[in-house]
Design a protein around this motif. Structure first.
Motif, PDB file in Angstrom:
ATOM      1  N   ARG A 266       0.820  -1.212   0.000  1.00 17.43           N
ATOM      2  CA  ARG A 266       0.000   0.000   0.000  1.00 17.43           C
ATOM      3  C   ARG A 266       0.854   1.262   0.000  1.00 17.43           C
ATOM      4  O   ARG A 266       0.496   2.258  -0.628  1.00 17.43           O
ATOM      5  CB  ARG A 266      -0.971  -0.015   1.183  1.00 17.43           C
TER       6      ARG A 266
ATOM      7  N   SER B  12      -2.260  -4.620  -7.075  1.00 18.81           N
ATOM      8  CA  SER B  12      -2.702  -5.997  -7.294  1.00 18.81           C
ATOM      9  C   SER B  12      -2.099  -6.953  -6.269  1.00 18.81           C
ATOM     10  O   SER B  12      -2.618  -8.034  -6.043  1.00 18.81           O
ATOM     11  CB  SER B  12      -2.346  -6.460  -8.708  1.00 18.81           C
TER      12      SER B  12
ATOM     13  N   ASN C 291     -10.595   0.734 -13.623  1.00 17.86           N
ATOM     14  CA  ASN C 291     -11.856   1.319 -14.097  1.00 17.86           C
ATOM     15  C   ASN C 291     -11.784   2.837 -14.229  1.00 17.86           C
ATOM     16  O   ASN C 291     -12.814   3.476 -14.467  1.00 17.86           O
ATOM     17  CB  ASN C 291     -13.001   0.910 -13.171  1.00 17.86           C
TER      18      ASN C 291
ATOM     19  N   TRP D 171      -3.686  -4.261  -2.419  1.00 16.86           N
ATOM     20  CA  TRP D 171      -4.764  -3.297  -2.233  1.00 16.86           C
ATOM     21  C   TRP D 171      -5.773  -3.449  -3.375  1.00 16.86           C
ATOM     22  O   TRP D 171      -5.843  -2.613  -4.280  1.00 16.86           O
ATOM     23  CB  TRP D 171      -4.206  -1.885  -2.198  1.00 16.86           C
ATOM     24  N   PRO D 172      -6.554  -4.516  -3.362  1.00 18.04           N
ATOM     25  CA  PRO D 172      -7.442  -4.828  -4.483  1.00 18.04           C
ATOM     26  C   PRO D 172      -8.453  -3.729  -4.828  1.00 18.04           C
ATOM     27  O   PRO D 172      -8.809  -3.560  -5.987  1.00 18.04           O
ATOM     28  CB  PRO D 172      -8.165  -6.107  -4.054  1.00 18.04           C
ATOM     29  N   GLU D 173      -8.897  -2.976  -3.829  1.00 17.43           N
ATOM     30  CA  GLU D 173      -9.862  -1.902  -4.094  1.00 17.43           C
ATOM     31  C   GLU D 173      -9.242  -0.816  -4.977  1.00 17.43           C
ATOM     32  O   GLU D 173      -9.894  -0.311  -5.891  1.00 17.43           O
ATOM     33  CB  GLU D 173     -10.360  -1.273  -2.781  1.00 17.43           C
ATOM     34  N   VAL D 174      -8.014  -0.462  -4.708  1.00 15.04           N
ATOM     35  CA  VAL D 174      -7.332   0.560  -5.514  1.00 15.04           C
ATOM     36  C   VAL D 174      -6.998  -0.008  -6.892  1.00 15.04           C
ATOM     37  O   VAL D 174      -7.090   0.694  -7.898  1.00 15.04           O
ATOM     38  CB  VAL D 174      -6.070   1.098  -4.800  1.00 15.04           C
ATOM     39  N   ASP D 175      -6.637  -1.280  -6.947  1.00 18.36           N
ATOM     40  CA  ASP D 175      -6.379  -1.928  -8.232  1.00 18.36           C
ATOM     41  C   ASP D 175      -7.628  -1.838  -9.112  1.00 18.36           C
ATOM     42  O   ASP D 175      -7.548  -1.467 -10.286  1.00 18.36           O
ATOM     43  CB  ASP D 175      -5.973  -3.382  -8.004  1.00 18.36           C
ATOM     44  N   GLU D 176      -8.768  -2.151  -8.539  1.00 20.78           N
ATOM     45  CA  GLU D 176     -10.036  -2.085  -9.274  1.00 20.78           C
ATOM     46  C   GLU D 176     -10.334  -0.651  -9.707  1.00 20.78           C
ATOM     47  O   GLU D 176     -10.771  -0.401 -10.834  1.00 20.78           O
ATOM     48  CB  GLU D 176     -11.166  -2.623  -8.390  1.00 20.78           C
ATOM     49  N   TRP D 177     -10.094   0.302  -8.825  1.00 16.05           N
ATOM     50  CA  TRP D 177     -10.319   1.714  -9.141  1.00 16.05           C
ATOM     51  C   TRP D 177      -9.432   2.154 -10.308  1.00 16.05           C
ATOM     52  O   TRP D 177      -9.902   2.826 -11.227  1.00 16.05           O
ATOM     53  CB  TRP D 177     -10.050   2.576  -7.898  1.00 16.05           C
TER      54      TRP D 177
END
Length: 130
Positions: free
Chosen positions: A7, A40, A52, A43-49
């Motif tokens: 992170r 990846s 997208n 911090w999967p939430e930031v990866d997704e953000w």
């Protein structure tokens, strides 16, 4: 502890990418790719953000899927590195630092220009193996 490490890298790379978006000569996409890589890992939430994101998401997805870099990004990065290399010659930095910096930028520019470019949507559908 491992999550904190990944992170921290994400935050550092995103800060550098934001600086790159504002400051000429500093890359944006490279730092976003690094931020996505670190995200990846921890911090999967930031990866997704990032994947997208309306402006950079497509480029990041193309990099991840095919290792491609858009031609425009190649031109801008190479031009900024060339300008930086010329400016470096006129600084007060020691000669070995100038040489190391300029050679490093040359190697990165060569590597970058050898990356494939994203396929057009029509081409991607006809070449899809998924």
């Amino acid at each position: 502890m491992k999550t904190l490490f990944w992170r921290s890298l994400v935050v550092i790379f995103i800060i550098l990418a934001v600086i790159g978006a504002i400051l000429p000569g500093m890359p944006t996409t490279v730092f976003l790719i690094l931020a996505g890589w670190a995200a990846s890992k921890g911090w999967p939430e930031v990866d997704e953000w990032l994947l997208n994101h309306p402006k950079y998401g497509t480029t990041l997805k193309q990099w991840r899927k095919h290792g491609t870099v858009p031609r425009k990004a190649k031109y801008w990065a190479t031009a900024m590195m060339a300008i930086s290399a010329v400016l470096m010659i006129y600084t007060n930095a020691p000669l070995p630092v100038k040489i190391f910096t300029d050679v490093t930028m040359l190697i990165v520019a060569i590597w970058l220009c050898t990356r494939p470019e994203p396929l057009k949507e029509k081409d991607e559908k006809s070449h899809s193996f998924d």
